[in-house]
Motif scaffolding. Structure first.
Motif, PDB file in Angstrom:
ATOM      1  N   PRO A 482     -19.150  61.976 -56.025  1.00  0.00           N
ATOM      2  CA  PRO A 482     -20.533  62.797 -55.873  1.00  0.00           C
ATOM      3  C   PRO A 482     -20.865  62.926 -54.634  1.00  0.00           C
ATOM      4  O   PRO A 482     -21.433  61.627 -54.030  1.00  0.00           O
ATOM      5  CB  PRO A 482     -21.271  62.246 -57.174  1.00  0.00           C
ATOM      6  CG  PRO A 482     -20.272  61.537 -57.944  1.00  0.00           C
ATOM      7  CD  PRO A 482     -19.474  60.967 -57.118  1.00  0.00           C
ATOM      8  N   ILE A 483     -21.355  64.000 -54.010  1.00  0.00           N
ATOM      9  CA  ILE A 483     -21.975  64.104 -52.771  1.00  0.00           C
ATOM     10  C   ILE A 483     -23.647  64.569 -52.969  1.00  0.00           C
ATOM     11  O   ILE A 483     -23.673  65.574 -53.786  1.00  0.00           O
ATOM     12  CB  ILE A 483     -21.158  65.032 -51.923  1.00  0.00           C
ATOM     13  CG1 ILE A 483     -19.758  64.651 -51.809  1.00  0.00           C
ATOM     14  CG2 ILE A 483     -21.841  65.239 -50.327  1.00  0.00           C
ATOM     15  CD1 ILE A 483     -19.626  63.208 -51.183  1.00  0.00           C
ATOM     16  N   LEU A 484     -24.393  64.311 -52.184  1.00  0.00           N
ATOM     17  CA  LEU A 484     -25.741  64.448 -52.440  1.00  0.00           C
ATOM     18  C   LEU A 484     -26.200  65.100 -51.236  1.00  0.00           C
ATOM     19  O   LEU A 484     -25.883  64.715 -50.033  1.00  0.00           O
ATOM     20  CB  LEU A 484     -26.639  63.204 -52.629  1.00  0.00           C
ATOM     21  CG  LEU A 484     -26.314  62.314 -53.825  1.00  0.00           C
ATOM     22  CD1 LEU A 484     -27.174  61.094 -53.996  1.00  0.00           C
ATOM     23  CD2 LEU A 484     -26.183  63.342 -55.245  1.00  0.00           C
ATOM     24  N   ASP A 485     -27.228  66.222 -51.236  1.00  0.00           N
ATOM     25  CA  ASP A 485     -27.500  67.030 -50.012  1.00  0.00           C
ATOM     26  C   ASP A 485     -28.776  66.554 -50.017  1.00  0.00           C
ATOM     27  O   ASP A 485     -30.101  66.667 -50.593  1.00  0.00           O
ATOM     28  CB  ASP A 485     -27.793  68.389 -50.675  1.00  0.00           C
ATOM     29  CG  ASP A 485     -27.967  69.260 -49.408  1.00  0.00           C
ATOM     30  OD1 ASP A 485     -28.579  68.757 -48.390  1.00  0.00           O
ATOM     31  OD2 ASP A 485     -27.925  70.527 -49.424  1.00  0.00           O
ATOM     32  N   ASP A 486     -29.281  65.974 -48.721  1.00  0.00           N
ATOM     33  CA  ASP A 486     -30.421  64.948 -48.349  1.00  0.00           C
ATOM     34  C   ASP A 486     -31.508  65.909 -47.710  1.00  0.00           C
ATOM     35  O   ASP A 486     -32.618  65.686 -47.614  1.00  0.00           O
ATOM     36  CB  ASP A 486     -30.324  63.876 -47.656  1.00  0.00           C
ATOM     37  CG  ASP A 486     -29.337  64.272 -46.136  1.00  0.00           C
ATOM     38  OD1 ASP A 486     -29.299  65.206 -45.747  1.00  0.00           O
ATOM     39  OD2 ASP A 486     -28.614  63.344 -45.717  1.00  0.00           O
ATOM     40  N   ASP A 487     -31.042  67.282 -47.506  1.00  0.00           N
ATOM     41  CA  ASP A 487     -31.719  68.296 -46.633  1.00  0.00           C
ATOM     42  C   ASP A 487     -32.462  67.469 -45.524  1.00  0.00           C
ATOM     43  O   ASP A 487     -33.640  67.997 -45.240  1.00  0.00           O
ATOM     44  CB  ASP A 487     -32.806  68.849 -47.569  1.00  0.00           C
ATOM     45  CG  ASP A 487     -33.523  70.010 -46.935  1.00  0.00           C
ATOM     46  OD1 ASP A 487     -32.915  70.855 -46.358  1.00  0.00           O
ATOM     47  OD2 ASP A 487     -34.721  70.179 -47.326  1.00  0.00           O
ATOM     48  N   VAL A 488     -31.762  66.767 -44.796  1.00  0.00           N
ATOM     49  CA  VAL A 488     -32.357  65.954 -43.475  1.00  0.00           C
ATOM     50  C   VAL A 488     -31.350  66.170 -42.448  1.00  0.00           C
ATOM     51  O   VAL A 488     -29.988  65.999 -42.603  1.00  0.00           O
ATOM     52  CB  VAL A 488     -32.584  64.507 -43.831  1.00  0.00           C
ATOM     53  CG1 VAL A 488     -32.967  63.964 -42.511  1.00  0.00           C
ATOM     54  CG2 VAL A 488     -33.666  64.422 -44.664  1.00  0.00           C
ATOM     55  N   PRO A 489     -31.683  66.773 -41.190  1.00  0.00           N
ATOM     56  CA  PRO A 489     -30.744  66.783 -40.228  1.00  0.00           C
ATOM     57  C   PRO A 489     -30.135  65.579 -39.576  1.00  0.00           C
ATOM     58  O   PRO A 489     -30.593  65.161 -38.391  1.00  0.00           O
ATOM     59  CB  PRO A 489     -31.468  67.752 -39.223  1.00  0.00           C
ATOM     60  CG  PRO A 489     -32.878  67.399 -39.201  1.00  0.00           C
ATOM     61  CD  PRO A 489     -33.016  67.087 -40.715  1.00  0.00           C
ATOM     62  N   ASP A 490     -29.601  64.781 -40.137  1.00  0.00           N
ATOM     63  CA  ASP A 490     -29.390  63.428 -39.839  1.00  0.00           C
ATOM     64  C   ASP A 490     -27.768  63.285 -39.284  1.00  0.00           C
ATOM     65  O   ASP A 490     -27.384  62.065 -39.015  1.00  0.00           O
ATOM     66  CB  ASP A 490     -29.538  62.225 -41.015  1.00  0.00           C
ATOM     67  CG  ASP A 490     -28.818  62.605 -42.235  1.00  0.00           C
ATOM     68  OD1 ASP A 490     -28.340  63.755 -42.289  1.00  0.00           O
ATOM     69  OD2 ASP A 490     -29.050  62.083 -43.263  1.00  0.00           O
ATOM     70  N   GLY A 491     -27.098  64.282 -39.069  1.00  0.00           N
ATOM     71  CA  GLY A 491     -25.996  64.382 -38.628  1.00  0.00           C
ATOM     72  C   GLY A 491     -24.821  63.996 -39.446  1.00  0.00           C
ATOM     73  O   GLY A 491     -25.115  63.644 -40.712  1.00  0.00           O
ATOM     74  N   ASP A 492     -23.576  64.135 -39.180  1.00  0.00           N
ATOM     75  CA  ASP A 492     -22.582  63.756 -39.967  1.00  0.00           C
ATOM     76  C   ASP A 492     -22.438  62.315 -40.211  1.00  0.00           C
ATOM     77  O   ASP A 492     -22.819  61.489 -39.414  1.00  0.00           O
ATOM     78  CB  ASP A 492     -21.008  64.250 -39.382  1.00  0.00           C
ATOM     79  CG  ASP A 492     -20.941  65.662 -39.026  1.00  0.00           C
ATOM     80  OD1 ASP A 492     -21.619  66.415 -39.676  1.00  0.00           O
ATOM     81  OD2 ASP A 492     -20.248  66.080 -37.973  1.00  0.00           O
ATOM     82  N   LYS A 493     -22.083  61.842 -41.165  1.00  0.00           N
ATOM     83  CA  LYS A 493     -21.765  60.491 -41.794  1.00  0.00           C
ATOM     84  C   LYS A 493     -20.372  60.340 -42.492  1.00  0.00           C
ATOM     85  O   LYS A 493     -19.911  61.233 -42.809  1.00  0.00           O
ATOM     86  CB  LYS A 493     -23.197  60.052 -42.616  1.00  0.00           C
ATOM     87  CG  LYS A 493     -23.249  60.598 -43.999  1.00  0.00           C
ATOM     88  CD  LYS A 493     -23.734  62.057 -44.137  1.00  0.00           C
ATOM     89  CE  LYS A 493     -25.150  62.230 -43.487  1.00  0.00           C
ATOM     90  NZ  LYS A 493     -25.714  63.682 -43.797  1.00  0.00           N
ATOM     91  N   THR A 494     -20.274  58.906 -42.680  1.00  0.00           N
ATOM     92  CA  THR A 494     -18.843  58.763 -43.606  1.00  0.00           C
ATOM     93  C   THR A 494     -19.246  57.577 -44.653  1.00  0.00           C
ATOM     94  O   THR A 494     -20.101  57.009 -44.628  1.00  0.00           O
ATOM     95  CB  THR A 494     -17.903  58.003 -42.243  1.00  0.00           C
ATOM     96  OG1 THR A 494     -18.545  56.704 -41.876  1.00  0.00           O
ATOM     97  CG2 THR A 494     -17.562  58.820 -41.353  1.00  0.00           C
ATOM     98  N   VAL A 495     -18.113  57.722 -45.562  1.00  0.00           N
ATOM     99  CA  VAL A 495     -18.074  57.127 -46.700  1.00  0.00           C
ATOM    100  C   VAL A 495     -16.858  56.370 -46.648  1.00  0.00           C
ATOM    101  O   VAL A 495     -15.922  56.828 -46.347  1.00  0.00           O
ATOM    102  CB  VAL A 495     -18.370  57.739 -48.036  1.00  0.00           C
ATOM    103  CG1 VAL A 495     -18.103  57.041 -49.400  1.00  0.00           C
ATOM    104  CG2 VAL A 495     -19.566  58.483 -48.173  1.00  0.00           C
ATOM    105  N   ARG A 496     -16.902  54.870 -47.095  1.00  0.00           N
ATOM    106  CA  ARG A 496     -15.674  54.008 -46.822  1.00  0.00           C
ATOM    107  C   ARG A 496     -15.085  54.307 -48.544  1.00  0.00           C
ATOM    108  O   ARG A 496     -15.644  53.905 -49.527  1.00  0.00           O
ATOM    109  CB  ARG A 496     -16.021  52.752 -46.556  1.00  0.00           C
ATOM    110  CG  ARG A 496     -14.780  51.692 -46.244  1.00  0.00           C
ATOM    111  CD  ARG A 496     -15.403  50.546 -45.816  1.00  0.00           C
ATOM    112  NE  ARG A 496     -14.290  49.774 -45.467  1.00  0.00           N
ATOM    113  CZ  ARG A 496     -13.840  49.917 -44.050  1.00  0.00           C
ATOM    114  NH1 ARG A 496     -14.395  50.750 -43.118  1.00  0.00           N
ATOM    115  NH2 ARG A 496     -12.689  49.151 -43.705  1.00  0.00           N
TER     116      ARG A 496
END
Length: 828
Positions: A482-496
């Motif tokens: 499941p992916i959550l939309d944080d509505d914050v311009p915090d750039g691309d990120k990764t999940v392991r």
């Protein structure tokens, strides 16, 4: 006839890369499609990055010929029934060509009524629109190729050295006919399917052909042949200068000279040209790597090996798989395949040598050899695809028997948007598929990531654990994150993403992949400035979000980082960190004397965090803090001052001298003499030693460079060089290539480096901007009291005291953002 080159078979035991020999097991033979069996021909295949195979062919459709396709897992399980590509059945639709892009989306083109038609499908095989005619292909013959596809369009190559680049909606954007002629030679176009090849990871497509020239040797006509190639920009269709790959001289057979029909093979990014030839003992396949013109031509086939039918890239880098037929033999040993790999001879050239033992292919009947192709799918698996003498397309999967079942991530996990809701993660199983298999999985925070931001559990995604079951015969299975939309311009990120044995802890699992979550928010929101308004509290501002109060307390000092966060010293209230996603987190009850942020070591150990905060706690010593590793004491001594960049922390320890600290090298002593001022960029330290001049120090030889003997009043460093204020002698710029050069005869009062240039305030000249391309540009007749910039953006925030707080940018010019001047500004 060219002299045959011997192969150094004695060198085979000295192959550089030691690999355990893999024994391969053939799976059952299966039909591509029973409904059109007996009338199938012209098969073409494409394999996506998940290992899925798409097969296209032509067969009767009730009114002449039609084109069909079917999708399969790499293990051979069909993904639905076969489907007809053409809608209209009148006349003939033939010569299907197929390509897939990195996402798995499919483009298929075919010949219909003297022109080409095409249609698209998504990665799940769902049609995207209907059949469309390709403009600019009127009069084309069925002998064409679909050279490749990417997210922007696809490339068609047609008989007569014709190239066409189309957007995905079928719009013709560029067309070109390549001129292959060389003086004194006749260009002979190859008829091999892979005579043109384009990887969507590269900009250029390559086409190969032969040049033939007849000449007399006494009373005999002989033929010289050049194997040719040209590379052309896949979209712009520019370039295309022909070059010679290999030559053969004195061939007596005109049919042989005109029928070498070269084609292109790619292996681990390397490009090879192959062609069919004849030696004294019979047919051979020859191979040449154009990148190394001095290396010899490799030859496959001899009296012992038999006749090669096809060649394909092997199952690991620097390997090829060759299928052979033993003429005159019958039974299970009549044909076989064998792996070949490289042997580097004295580092001057490469030989291809046999690797392992021949593996019989008894299920490929003699009447099918001409149609045989080898299809590498996923991992170490591959297929043989052939047309039986009865006109039926048949395939057979071969797999390594090293273990019963090998499970891993597919080669390509697509990025997911943060508003997509979920990411489907696919796993692949190789080896024996006859039994079910279970694997455990987990999605966790990527605490080893150094390039992108770490995806935060509960904010960016929901952590999951579970088990995936592969049903018998299936090579694919998936789980959902499941992916959550944080509505914050915090750039691309990764999940392991991790997989391991069921019933064990993910902490011990070593098989992993990274899922990249793409930030959907406006990049302009990411540039965030922090403003200390004293008793009025701490505020943020950017041009999209405007003003936002984040705390009522008056901070002592604020340090902003490029991760859109701030470390704030609240004095007696302690040290805190703030970001827009998690708001405030207290780090320590004690406030530091000074702070510095840096050491972004993405190229060394993966355990190094992206950002480390360095804190001078006076008598309590020097400390570091990072989210990944917490607190660490670096030294008991109290530094006089410190600065940091993405490579190192530089420390002035007063009587103890000047030092550098890095995660990998720890402490490096620089000098017993401490400077009057210092600044740094990318591990290079610039030092103002007063009357002793301006110097640069860096790790590695040469450590020291004396830049100038004069004493600077101020300096600032950025990507465009070191800017030095020499007071009445003006403003100068220095870089290692061009040395010192004057920029202005005026004495600046303030210097501030931004992305792409330098802002400078002059008492007699106001505010100016200098850029390498345009030089000086006046911005305002009045000099500001303070300038706040960032190396990551090209604007400036300017404090004009009673006249208020302003912003200037090259795109939008001047904008007043507040009537009140802040006590301090911190920028990312």
């Amino acid at each position: 006839m060219p002299r045959r080159r011997p192969r150094p078979r004695a060198f085979a035991p000295e192959i550089l890369e030691a690999r355990r020999l893999l024994a391969y097991v053939p799976g059952p033979v299966f039909a591509i499609d029973q409904a059109t069996a007996g009338d199938q021909s012209g098969a073409r295949t494409a394999v996506d990055l998940r290992g899925r195979v798409i097969v296209a062919w032509e067969a009767g459709d009730g009114s002449g010929r039609g084109v069909y396709a079917r999708r399969f897992e790499s293990g051979g399980a069909p993904l639905g029934d076969a489907f007809r590509l053409n809608d209209a059945t009148a006349g003939d639709q033939v010569s299907p060509r197929i390509a897939v892009d990195r996402s798995g989306a499919i483009v298929v083109a075919w010949w219909s009524d003297s022109q080409l038609d095409f249609r698209r499908y998504d990665r799940d095989g769902t049609p995207i629109g209907g059949v469309q005619a390709l403009p600019g292909t009127e009069g084309f013959s069925p002998r064409f190729e679909l050279a490749g596809v990417d997210a922007d369009g696809f490339l068609i190559y047609a008989e007569g050295f014709q190239f066409r680049w189309y957007t995905l909606d079928g719009t013709l954007e560029s067309a070109r006919t390549l001129d292959p002629t060389s003086e004194g030679w006749t260009a002979v176009e190859s008829t091999a399917p892979d005579r043109v090849k384009w990887s969507n990871l590269a900009f250029y497509a390559t086409v190969t052909w032969t040049d033939v020239r007849a000449r007399q040797e006494g009373a005999t006509t002989v033929y010289d042949v050049q194997i040719m190639q040209a590379s052309i920009h896949a979209r712009e269709l520019s370039g295309g200068a022909p070059s010679v790959v290999a030559t053969e001289s004195g061939l007596a057979d005109a049919d042989l000279a005109n029928g070498l029909n070269p084609w292109i093979l790619t292996d681990s990014g390397a490009k090879f040209i192959a062609w069919r030839d004849r030696a004294s003992f019979g047919p051979v396949i020859r191979l040449k790597e154009p990148a190394y013109p001095d290396w010899p031509v490799q030859e496959f086939g001899d009296a012992t090996d038999g006749t090669p039918t096809t060649i394909a890239p092997g199952l690991f880098p620097n390997a090829f798989m060759v299928h052979f037929v033993r003429p005159g033999e019958a039974g299970p040993d009549a044909s076989y395949y064998r792996l070949w790999t490289t042997y580097h001879f004295k580092q001057t050239h490469t030989y291809w040598v046999p690797y392992g033992s021949p593996t019989p292919t008894p299920d490929v009947p003699p009447g099918s050899f001409d149609s045989l192709s080898i299809i590498a799918t996923s991992g170490s698996d591959f297929w043989f695809l052939h047309r039986s003498p009865a006109g039926e397309l048949l395939a057979q999967r071969y797999y390594a028997d090293e273990i019963a079942s090998k499970i891993g991530f597919v080669a390509y996990t697509p990025d997911v948007g943060e508003s997509d809701g979920e990411a489907v993660v696919w796993l692949h199983r190789g080896g024996d598929l006859s039994q079910p298999a279970t694997i455990a999985y987990a999605a966790v925070e990527d605490r080893y990531q150094t390039f992108y931001r770490v995806g935060l559990a509960g904010y960016d995604f929901t952590p999951v654990t579970g088990e995936v079951v592969f049903e018998p015969g299936r090579s694919e299975a998936s789980f959902v994150v499941p992916i959550l939309d944080d509505d914050v311009p915090d750039g691309d990120k990764t999940v392991r993403l991790l997989i391991g044995a069921p019933g064990t802890s993910p902490d011990g699992w070593t098989t992993y992949n990274l899922l990249k979550i793409l930030d959907k928010d406006d990049p302009a929101r990411r540039d965030l400035a922090f403003f200390d308004y004293g008793a009025a509290g701490l505020w943020t501002w950017n041009q999209v979000e405007g003003w936002r109060k984040i705390n009522d307390v008056d901070p002592v000092q604020v340090l902003a980082t490029s991760d859109r966060e701030a470390f704030v010293d609240f004095g007696a209230a302690g040290l805190w960190r703030w970001d827009a996603l998690r708001s405030w987190v207290k780090l320590n009850d004690l406030a530091p004397e000074h702070m510095a942020d840096g050491v972004d070591s993405t190229s060394s150990s993966p355990s190094i965090p992206r950002h480390s905060l360095f804190l001078d706690y006076g008598p309590q010593g020097l400390w570091s803090w990072s989210e990944l590793r917490g607190w660490a004491k670096l030294n008991d001594a109290d530094p006089v001052r410190m600065i940091a960049d993405e490579q190192a922390l530089f420390l002035d320890f007063g009587p103890a001298g000047l030092w550098a600290w890095q995660e990998t090298n720890r402490y490096t002593f620089i000098s017993p003499d401490v400077p009057q001022a210092m600044t740094s960029l990318d591990g290079r330290l610039y030092l103002d030693y007063g009357p002793a001049g301006l110097w640069r120090w860096q790790a590695g030889a040469p450590n020291w460079i004396k830049i100038n003997g004069a004493d600077p009043e101020a300096m600032a460093v950025g990507a465009d060089g070191l800017f030095v204020d020499y007071g009445p002698y003006g403003l100068w710029r220095w870089d290692a290539t061009n040395g010192m050069a004057p920029l202005s005869g005026d004495d600046p009062s303030t210097l501030a480096v931004a992305q792409g240039g330098l802002f400078a305030a002059f008492a007699r000249g106001g505010l100016r901007l200098w850029t390498p391309a345009g030089g000086w540009a006046p911005l305002n007749d009045v000099a500001p009291a303070a300038i706040a910039t960032s190396p990551n953006v090209d604007d400036a925030i300017l404090d004009y005291g009673p006249a208020g707080l302003w912003r200037w940018s090259p795109a939008s010019g001047w904008r007043k953002i507040n009537d009140v001047s802040p006590r301090a500004v911190a920028r990312m």
